[in-house]
Design a protein around this motif. Structure first.
Motif, short mmCIF file in Angstrom:
data_model
loop_
_atom_site.label_atom_id
_atom_site.label_comp_id
_atom_site.label_asym_id
_atom_site.label_seq_id
_atom_site.Cartn_x
_atom_site.Cartn_y
_atom_site.Cartn_z
N ILE A 112 -3.57 4.45 5.24
CA ILE A 112 -2.26 4.16 4.62
C ILE A 112 -1.14 4.76 5.45
O ILE A 112 -0.13 4.11 5.73
CB ILE A 112 -2.22 4.69 3.17
CG1 ILE A 112 -3.23 3.94 2.30
CG2 ILE A 112 -0.82 4.57 2.58
CD1 ILE A 112 -3.49 4.58 0.95
N SER A 154 -7.39 0.85 -2.67
CA SER A 154 -6.39 1.89 -2.43
C SER A 154 -5.10 1.61 -3.19
O SER A 154 -4.45 2.53 -3.68
CB SER A 154 -6.08 2.00 -0.93
OG SER A 154 -7.21 2.43 -0.24
N ILE A 166 -0.27 -2.74 2.69
CA ILE A 166 -0.79 -1.75 1.75
C ILE A 166 -1.40 -2.44 0.52
O ILE A 166 -2.46 -2.05 0.03
CB ILE A 166 0.31 -0.74 1.35
CG1 ILE A 166 0.66 0.11 2.57
CG2 ILE A 166 -0.13 0.14 0.19
CD1 ILE A 166 1.88 0.98 2.41
#
Length: 188
Positions: free
Chosen positions: A111, A134, A128
């Motif tokens: 990230i 995530s 992202i």
């Protein structure tokens, strides 16, 4: 959402802020509150324009909350909009990086690399979001921390008058610091 949640109004830092303002209103207080600055932020998911508006609305909401409380406290200066400066900061990518850095999530380094390597904000967000597992973690643990308003109270700490310094130097010198004792001696 941009409104101040009632749960947030009971936070320790908010109570301490109003305790400080109350103390400044007491007889003999050496604190003079001059203004309040509100910096407001949005988390970086969603449209950039929408987040800019959310940050502005969040700042306005914080100001209205403080104004309402100030009215009940009878703190006259904070009843006027001119007493406040609202600075909407929009999407908080710096805060995002800081919050992700604090975690121990397995994709933390990935990230952070996406943040570093992708300057286009829309593309950065999409990259992202593509990390589905995530992203769910980010939605729960990181993004809520970024939706905030930071309140700064600007104040002056008023010193003793020459007469007060002379009196304290003669009767209670332990309450004065070195500079104040020196000033009292100069004024004699």
């Amino acid at each position: 959402k941009y409104n101040v949640a009632s749960k947030e109004t009971r936070d320790t830092d908010i109570k301490e802020m109003f305790d400080f303002i109350t103390a400044s209103m007491e007889e003999g207080s050496r604190i003079e509150v001059k203004s309040i600055e509100i910096s407001s932020f949005a988390s970086p998911e969603g449209e950039i324009d929408l987040n800019a508006n959310l940050a502005q609305d969040r700042g306005n909401s914080a100001m209205k909350f403080i104004m309402s409380k100030a009215k009940r406290m009878k703190f006259a200066p904070a009843k006027e909009e001119a007493f406040y400066t609202i600075t909407p900061k929009g999407e908080d990518w710096d805060g995002f990086k800081t919050e992700v850095s604090k975690t121990s999530h397995e994709d933390k380094e990935l990230i952070l690399r996406v943040l570093q390597m992708t300057s286009d904000l829309n593309k950065r967000e999409q990259e992202i979001r593509n990390m589905a597992k995530s992203y769910r973690f980010l939605e729960k643990e990181v993004l809520p921390q970024l939706r905030r308003a930071t309140i700064t109270i600007n104040y002056d700490q008023v010193g003793y008058s020459d007469e007060e310094l002379k009196s304290l130097a003669a009767t209670n010198p332990d309450t004065l610091n070195v500079e104040e004792i020196f000033q009292a001696c100069i004024n004699e």
